[in-house]
Design an enzyme around this catalytic site. Structure first.
Site, mmCIF file in Angstrom:
data_model
loop_
_atom_site.group_PDB
_atom_site.id
_atom_site.type_symbol
_atom_site.label_atom_id
_atom_site.label_comp_id
_atom_site.label_asym_id
_atom_site.label_seq_id
_atom_site.Cartn_x
_atom_site.Cartn_y
_atom_site.Cartn_z
ATOM 1 N N SER A 88 53.005 28.543 76.408
ATOM 2 C CA SER A 88 53.286 29.334 77.596
ATOM 3 C C SER A 88 53.567 30.758 76.784
ATOM 4 O O SER A 88 54.415 30.617 76.031
ATOM 5 C CB SER A 88 54.283 28.899 78.437
ATOM 6 O OG SER A 88 54.442 29.900 79.333
ATOM 7 N N ASN A 141 59.781 25.617 82.967
ATOM 8 C CA ASN A 141 60.683 26.253 82.167
ATOM 9 C C ASN A 141 62.106 26.172 82.334
ATOM 10 O O ASN A 141 62.508 27.285 82.845
ATOM 11 C CB ASN A 141 59.816 27.847 81.840
ATOM 12 C CG ASN A 141 60.513 28.531 80.600
ATOM 13 O OD1 ASN A 141 61.132 27.928 80.029
ATOM 14 N ND2 ASN A 141 59.893 29.228 80.232
ATOM 15 N N CYS A 182 63.802 29.022 78.404
ATOM 16 C CA CYS A 182 63.473 30.294 77.967
ATOM 17 C C CYS A 182 65.120 30.883 77.439
ATOM 18 O O CYS A 182 65.803 31.034 78.110
ATOM 19 C CB CYS A 182 63.062 31.060 78.874
ATOM 20 S SG CYS A 182 62.803 32.694 78.085
ATOM 21 N N ASN A 202 60.637 24.650 72.888
ATOM 22 C CA ASN A 202 60.678 26.127 73.221
ATOM 23 C C ASN A 202 61.193 26.790 71.898
ATOM 24 O O ASN A 202 61.330 26.120 70.821
ATOM 25 C CB ASN A 202 61.478 26.156 74.225
ATOM 26 C CG ASN A 202 60.822 27.724 75.153
ATOM 27 O OD1 ASN A 202 60.887 28.590 74.382
ATOM 28 N ND2 ASN A 202 61.012 27.477 76.276
ATOM 29 N N THR A 203 61.351 27.870 71.951
ATOM 30 C CA THR A 203 61.868 28.719 70.839
ATOM 31 C C THR A 203 63.146 28.269 70.508
ATOM 32 O O THR A 203 64.168 28.103 71.365
ATOM 33 C CB THR A 203 61.740 30.351 70.733
ATOM 34 O OG1 THR A 203 62.359 30.532 72.130
ATOM 35 C CG2 THR A 203 60.295 30.684 71.053
ATOM 36 N N THR A 207 52.411 30.751 68.608
ATOM 37 C CA THR A 207 52.411 32.039 67.885
ATOM 38 C C THR A 207 51.282 32.147 66.984
ATOM 39 O O THR A 207 50.939 33.197 66.446
ATOM 40 C CB THR A 207 53.728 32.091 67.041
ATOM 41 O OG1 THR A 207 54.824 32.032 67.915
ATOM 42 C CG2 THR A 207 53.948 33.149 66.187
#
Lengths: 258, 303
Positions: B23, B128, B131, B193-194, B267
């Site tokens: 996403s 989510n 984030c 996620n990041t 990415t």
């Protein structure tokens, strides 16, 4: 506007001023589609520099199928480009963004360029038919002064150190010359564009300015490169993408952060 | 040559291959349709959607770092109405599944968007709660196990589609969070996620990102992601969508061997606009070359 991936052979890659390089890329497809004010993404292919470098189109040679870019070495990616020999290939995606709006012809055109923001204005200048007043500024010597003259423009020069032209910045130069114009086109550092926009507003001249912001994808997906824009008639600003909605915006729609 | 079957099934939804998009890296597919055939992607996971439009954070939002990048976009999106009217009709032209990433600032907002998207023509929702770029909601819900369970349980009451819960790696024990999500009712999990990161411009003596801190992604984070997918797959029974630094099909196979049912390309889309379909092709090639009829033969084979 369709975008494509094309492998570009480097035909020329020459240092034209301290750390500023002019690179000619063979891009038969992209050169056919591109217009002035657009940019291309050039990939380094290096594992450490994962993102493409968005670089404005300096000149389009659709007949030969070439695109010329002029870039400054500011980091590892552009340093890598500067060391690429003629004949080597780079992956390119383009053409990206919207160019300058040239749908209307103007009698008097003002073009204002600063530093490494000057290159896209060369291609722009080729497509302007009316009178062209070009104002160029740089730290010491603006690039492409002669190119603008050869395109029939009246050129005014300034530099921060006074080495060439008037000592000062382009806004001081504009105030000095007080040109008349029906449309202003500009590209350069953000701070310069802010004050050029202010000058244009004070003189009631509409202005198309080309903005820059850090970006990842260049095609509108990552939503990284936003600027605050308030469209005419809108009650509030919105974050628009430099890569897809720009890079050229009307200066009176830009909300400037301090 | 063997007849291979690349299909995977998550919560009764059959995907033609295990490739989806992370996403926020693929828009709603439109931006990439010049470069890839969207029909070749198992599912498109779209950029996060909230019930009303979000403006996101100030720029700069992007910083390149060694082997990866930071972002602090802050879930800018035009809202559910715009998404339903524009993006769903676009994606429906293609033979792919739609996974909608949903976001909110509060439990109430998460429930609102889950309810709205349950009535939309999409296949699954991805919650989510991870984030790192929004002050309220997002990661605040995703890093404390009881909170994870509570928000998932609340959203499940309004969610009429299979619910994937996307986990944050910024936790002490990912398995604890995974178990909490599953006990809250998660039908599947996606991770990672990041990672929270930062870059300082030493010439300007200030952070590159306007938000100071952002989410770190890209090939550099892959070992962390593989490890977390492996640990989570060992401790829960729901299907896992693995992601984090996948740039080629070998990376994708690693995640499948760690236990993932599907994999997301994130990415890598910025590094190579054709990454998704090249990875789908590469997985097929790997299956042919290694005489694998179905990915279940290698899924989770690591002890």
């Amino acid at each position: 506007m369709q975008k494509i991936i094309e492998m570009a052979e480097i035909l020329e890659n020459e240092e034209i001023q301290d750390s500023i390089f002019r690179m000619t890329l063979s891009l038969p497809e992209i050169s056919r589609m591109a217009v002035s004010g657009q940019f291309i993404n050039i990939y380094t292919g290096l594992g450490e520099n994962i993102l493409p470098r968005p670089i404005s189109i300096n000149e389009i040679d659709a007949i030969e199928g070439n695109i010329i870019v002029t870039y400054q070495v500011v980091g590892k990616g552009t340093d890598f480009f500067s060391k690429c020999p003629v004949g080597c290939e780079l992956k390119v995606v383009g053409p990206l963004g919207n160019g300058f709006d040239l749908s209307k012809k103007y009698e008097k055109n003002i073009i204002v360029g600063g530093g490494i923001g000057i290159p896209p204005l060369v291609e722009l200048c080729k497509h302007i038919e009316g009178r062209k007043f070009v104002f160029l500024g740089a730290k010491s010597k603006p690039i492409y002064e002669d190119d603008f003259r050869n395109l029939g423009a009246e050129v005014f020069i300034c530099s921060d150190d006074g080495n060439t032209g008037m000592k000062g910045n382009v806004v001081e130069l504009l105030n000095d010359i007080q040109p008349e114009g029906d449309m202003l086109f500009s590209c350069g550092p953000k701070i310069m564009l802010k004050y050029v926009s202010k000058w244009a507003a004070e003189n009631n001249i509409p202005a198309q300015i080309s903005l820059e912001e850090r970006m990842a994808c260049g095609i509108g997906a990552c939503v990284g490169c936003t600027v605050k824009i308030q469209k005419k008639g809108d009650s509030d600003w919105q974050n628009l993408k430099v890569c897809k909605d720009g890079p050229v915006f009307m200066s009176d729609e830009v909300i400037w952060d301090d | 040559m063997t007849d291979i079957d690349t299909t995977v099934n998550i919560c009764g939804i059959e995907m033609k291959n295990p490739v989806t998009t992370a996403s926020g890296t693929f828009g709603s597919g439109r931006e990439f349709s010049d470069f890839v055939d969207i029909n070749r992607i198992g599912a498109v996971t779209v950029k996060g959607v909230s019930s009303v439009p979000w403006k996101g954070n100030d720029s700069p939002r992007i910083a390149e770092v060694y082997g990866g990048m930071l972002n602090s976009v802050g879930l800018q999106n035009p809202g559910a109405k715009w998404f339903i009217e524009n993006d769903i009709p676009f994606l429906k032209k293609y033979d792919t599944k739609i996974i909608v990433n949903i976001c909110g600032h509060t439990i109430g907002e998460y429930c609102d968007i889950a309810e709205i998207m349950s009535d939309a023509d999409v296949d699954m929702l991805e919650l989510n709660i991870s984030c790192p770029n929004v002050r309220e909601g997002g990661i605040a819900f995703g890093t404390v196990a009881p909170m994870v369970e509570k928000v998932v349980k609340s959203v499940k009451k309004y969610c009429k589609k299979p619910l994937i819960v996307k986990l944050s790696p910024n936790v002490t024990d990912i398995t604890e969070i995974a178990k909490a999500a599953v006990s809250g009712g998660a039908d599947a999990l996606s991770l990672i996620n990041t990672l929270m990161g930062m870059k300082i411009d030493i010439k300007k003596r200030k952070p590159v990102l306007a938000n100071k801190i952002g989410g770190f992604s890209g090939p550099a984070i892959k070992p962390v992601a593989v490890r977390m997918v492996y640990q989570v797959c060992k401790c829960v029974d729901v299907p896992v969508i693995g992601m984090g630094g996948i740039i080629n099909s070998d990376d994708a196979i690693e995640f499948i061997m760690a236990g993932a049912t599907m994999i997301s390309v994130g990415t890598a889309n910025f590094m190579n606009p054709k990454a998704t379909t090249e990875i789908a092709d590469g997985i097929e090639k790997f299956m042919y070359e290694n005489n694998i009829k179905n990915l279940s033969e290698i899924r989770g084979i690591i002890d």
